[in-house]
Enzyme design. Structure first.
Site, PDB file in Angstrom:
ATOM      1  CG  ASN A   1      89.109  24.815 -30.999  1.00 17.88           C
ATOM      2  OD1 ASN A   1      90.383  24.841 -31.553  1.00 17.88           O
ATOM      3  ND2 ASN A   1      88.222  25.140 -31.257  1.00 17.88           N
TER       4      ASN A   1
ATOM      5  CE  LYS B   1      91.740  13.923 -39.713  1.00 16.60           C
ATOM      6  NZ  LYS B   1      91.145  15.333 -40.183  1.00 16.60           N
TER       7      LYS B   1
ATOM      8  CG  MET C   1      94.556  26.303 -39.647  1.00 18.74           C
ATOM      9  SD  MET C   1      93.457  27.547 -38.607  1.00 18.74           S
ATOM     10  CE  MET C   1      92.606  27.458 -40.252  1.00 18.74           C
TER      11      MET C   1
ATOM     12  CG  HIS D   1      85.233  28.745 -32.380  1.00 14.20           C
ATOM     13  ND1 HIS D   1      85.770  28.394 -33.401  1.00 14.20           N
ATOM     14  CD2 HIS D   1      83.710  29.478 -32.751  1.00 14.20           C
ATOM     15  CE1 HIS D   1      84.894  28.677 -34.754  1.00 14.20           C
ATOM     16  NE2 HIS D   1      83.912  29.707 -34.233  1.00 14.20           N
TER      17      HIS D   1
ATOM     18  N   GLY E   1     100.024  31.483 -33.394  1.00 12.32           N
ATOM     19  CA  GLY E   1     100.537  31.031 -32.170  1.00 12.32           C
ATOM     20  C   GLY E   1     100.644  31.278 -30.475  1.00 12.32           C
ATOM     21  CB  SER E   2      99.217  35.409 -30.710  1.00 15.07           C
ATOM     22  OG  SER E   2      97.399  35.288 -30.550  1.00 15.07           O
TER      23      SER E   2
HETATM   24  C1  GRF Z   1      92.304  32.102 -32.695  1.00  9.13           C
HETATM   25  O1  GRF Z   1      91.633  33.522 -33.220  1.00  9.13           O
HETATM   26  C2  GRF Z   1      92.321  30.985 -32.037  1.00  9.13           C
HETATM   27  O2  GRF Z   1      90.898  31.066 -31.512  1.00  9.13           O
HETATM   28  C3  GRF Z   1      91.681  30.987 -33.828  1.00  9.13           C
HETATM   29  O3  GRF Z   1      92.346  30.184 -34.456  1.00  9.13           O
HETATM   30  C4  GRF Z   1      93.055  31.540 -33.732  1.00  9.13           C
HETATM   31  C5  GRF Z   1      94.799  31.332 -33.946  1.00  9.13           C
HETATM   32  O4  GRF Z   1      95.538  31.997 -33.446  1.00  9.13           O
HETATM   33  N1  GRF Z   1      91.098  28.730 -33.223  1.00  9.13           N
HETATM   34  P1  GRF Z   1      96.841  32.439 -33.185  1.00  9.13           P
HETATM   35  O5  GRF Z   1      97.538  31.200 -33.887  1.00  9.13           O
HETATM   36  O6  GRF Z   1      96.367  31.511 -31.327  1.00  9.13           O
HETATM   37  O7  GRF Z   1      97.489  33.273 -32.683  1.00  9.13           O
END
Ligand code: GRF
Length: 201
Positions: free
Chosen positions: A107, A65, A90, A109, A12-13
């Site tokens: 999103n 789903k 995920m 990425h 969750g950063s």
């Molecule tokens: C990040 O690198 C994001 O780009 C990808 O998954 C990772 C999630 O990291 N989709 P965090 O949970 O936000 O720390």
């Protein structure tokens, strides 16, 4: 005031970057709920520390789903969410959520899309030998990591980089461009025109 919901699965950063942007006033929005498909995701704890409702929905409790996403939708509606942010979520988003939040789901990425979609994008890029890596914020549609691009930021690959040091520098940029992109959305300055997103300055 825009009500935002954040979907997470892990540390969750990026969620934290959004929380900090709201708390500093950079983002004129409210995070109404954080939803995780993983019970012990640290992201849930981060949300609770900031007084944000954090909900774990166990996909295993749903036969399909569709039913799982209907439960997510119910919670989103309960919290009046107008925008979904995927932040390290995920699961591949299904039709139910896509239809309900068409053009209202973003999103982040960790690669310069359309290069290196999918998992472990930073390592994919590093192993490929690129000299410039980076990150992308995009609208979510039925394609995997291929929706219209809102913002991208480059990160140069250094001679002494490993996949991990590169990923760490990409992450720093993720934490900048995600709040920037959300702010553009919240300020209604994004126009989707086919594959392109026009930013109204
Ligand atoms: C990040 O690198 C994001 O780009 C990808 O998954 C990772 C999630 O990291 N989709 P965090 O949970 O936000 O720390």
């Amino acid at each position: 005031m825009s009500n935002i919901a954040v979907l997470v699965s892990g540390r969750g950063s990026n969620l934290q970057a959004i929380i900090d942007s709201v708390e500093s006033g950079y983002l004129q929005a409210r995070i109404s709920v954080v939803i995780s498909d993983v019970g012990d995701a640290y992201a849930l704890e981060r949300a609770r520390k900031h007084g944000i409702e954090a909900v774990f929905i166990d996909p295993k409790n749903f036969a399909s789903k569709e039913l799982y996403e209907e439960e997510i939708l119910r919670i989103l509606r309960e919290h009046g969410a107008l925008l979904i942010l995927l932040a390290g979520y995920m699961k591949i988003v299904g039709k139910t959520l896509l239809l309900a939040f068409k053009n209202r789901m973003l999103n982040i990425h960790p690669a310069l899309l359309p290069a290196f979609p999918g998992l472990h994008a930073q390592k994919q890029a590093f192993d490929y030998g690129v000299k410039v890596a980076g990150c992308t914020v995009h609208f979510v549609d039925e394609s995997l990591d291929c929706g219209p691009i809102i913002l991208q930021r480059c990160v140069e690959v250094r001679e002494d980089d490993t996949a991990d040091t590169l990923a760490a520098r990409i992450l720093e940029q993720e934490h900048k461009i995600y709040p920037e992109a959300v702010r553009l959305f919240v300020e209604n300055r994004l126009r989707i025109e086919g594959r392109k997103v026009r930013i109204i300055r």
